[in-house]
Write a protein that holds these residues in place. Sequence first.
Motif, PDB file in Angstrom:
ATOM      1  N   VAL A 100      -8.109   2.470   6.879  1.00 30.83           N
ATOM      2  CA  VAL A 100      -8.233   3.344   5.718  1.00 30.83           C
ATOM      3  C   VAL A 100      -9.637   3.917   5.643  1.00 30.83           C
ATOM      4  O   VAL A 100     -10.606   3.257   5.984  1.00 30.83           O
ATOM      5  CB  VAL A 100      -7.887   2.616   4.402  1.00 30.83           C
ATOM      6  CG1 VAL A 100      -6.424   2.265   4.340  1.00 30.83           C
ATOM      7  CG2 VAL A 100      -8.727   1.375   4.223  1.00 30.83           C
ATOM      8  N   ASP A 103     -13.085   4.779   0.065  1.00 29.04           N
ATOM      9  CA  ASP A 103     -12.368   4.986  -1.188  1.00 29.04           C
ATOM     10  C   ASP A 103     -13.022   6.086  -2.025  1.00 29.04           C
ATOM     11  O   ASP A 103     -13.512   5.853  -3.129  1.00 29.04           O
ATOM     12  CB  ASP A 103     -12.328   3.673  -1.972  1.00 29.04           C
ATOM     13  CG  ASP A 103     -11.349   3.722  -3.123  1.00 29.04           C
ATOM     14  OD1 ASP A 103     -10.524   4.650  -3.172  1.00 29.04           O
ATOM     15  OD2 ASP A 103     -11.414   2.825  -3.981  1.00 29.04           O
ATOM     16  N   ARG A 111      -5.587   5.476   0.230  1.00 28.06           N
ATOM     17  CA  ARG A 111      -5.516   4.079  -0.224  1.00 28.06           C
ATOM     18  C   ARG A 111      -4.429   3.917  -1.283  1.00 28.06           C
ATOM     19  O   ARG A 111      -3.685   2.941  -1.284  1.00 28.06           O
ATOM     20  CB  ARG A 111      -6.863   3.629  -0.781  1.00 28.06           C
ATOM     21  CG  ARG A 111      -7.883   3.373   0.295  1.00 28.06           C
ATOM     22  CD  ARG A 111      -9.256   3.096  -0.335  1.00 28.06           C
ATOM     23  NE  ARG A 111     -10.225   2.808   0.680  1.00 28.06           N
ATOM     24  CZ  ARG A 111     -10.547   1.578   1.094  1.00 28.06           C
ATOM     25  NH1 ARG A 111      -9.978   0.543   0.553  1.00 28.06           N
ATOM     26  NH2 ARG A 111     -11.443   1.412   2.036  1.00 28.06           N
TER      27      ARG A 111
END
Length: 124
Positions: A100, A103, A111
Amino acid sequence: MVINKIDRPDARPQEVLNEIYDLFIDLDAVELQLDFPVPYAVAKAERVGIVVPAEVAAPVEGTAAFAWERWSAPEELTRDLYAGLRALDAEECGVILCPVPPDEGIGAAIRDRLLKATHGDGVE
């Protein structure tokens, strides 16, 4: 990240982990992406699927891969993520691994999609 089949006599989990770190560094991963838990597994009958950029996708015995175009283009992963998860599910993968992005921005959306796909049980 899961390192599987550690019960085999030729298992080399530390070497594998080092190779994973090298791969992430080659992909210009940020420090946050390099800080992940590493569970070890003995999944004798479990098929593993991976979602990776096409530039690093390579077939591995017992592993199914879904590749998106480039690591540097997370918008492609965003566009194709559910299709990839459905394809790996159709191949009866019991475990699906997916790196991933940070964020922030589109990474936050990726995410969120992964969290929804795991019913809140799997994004680290």
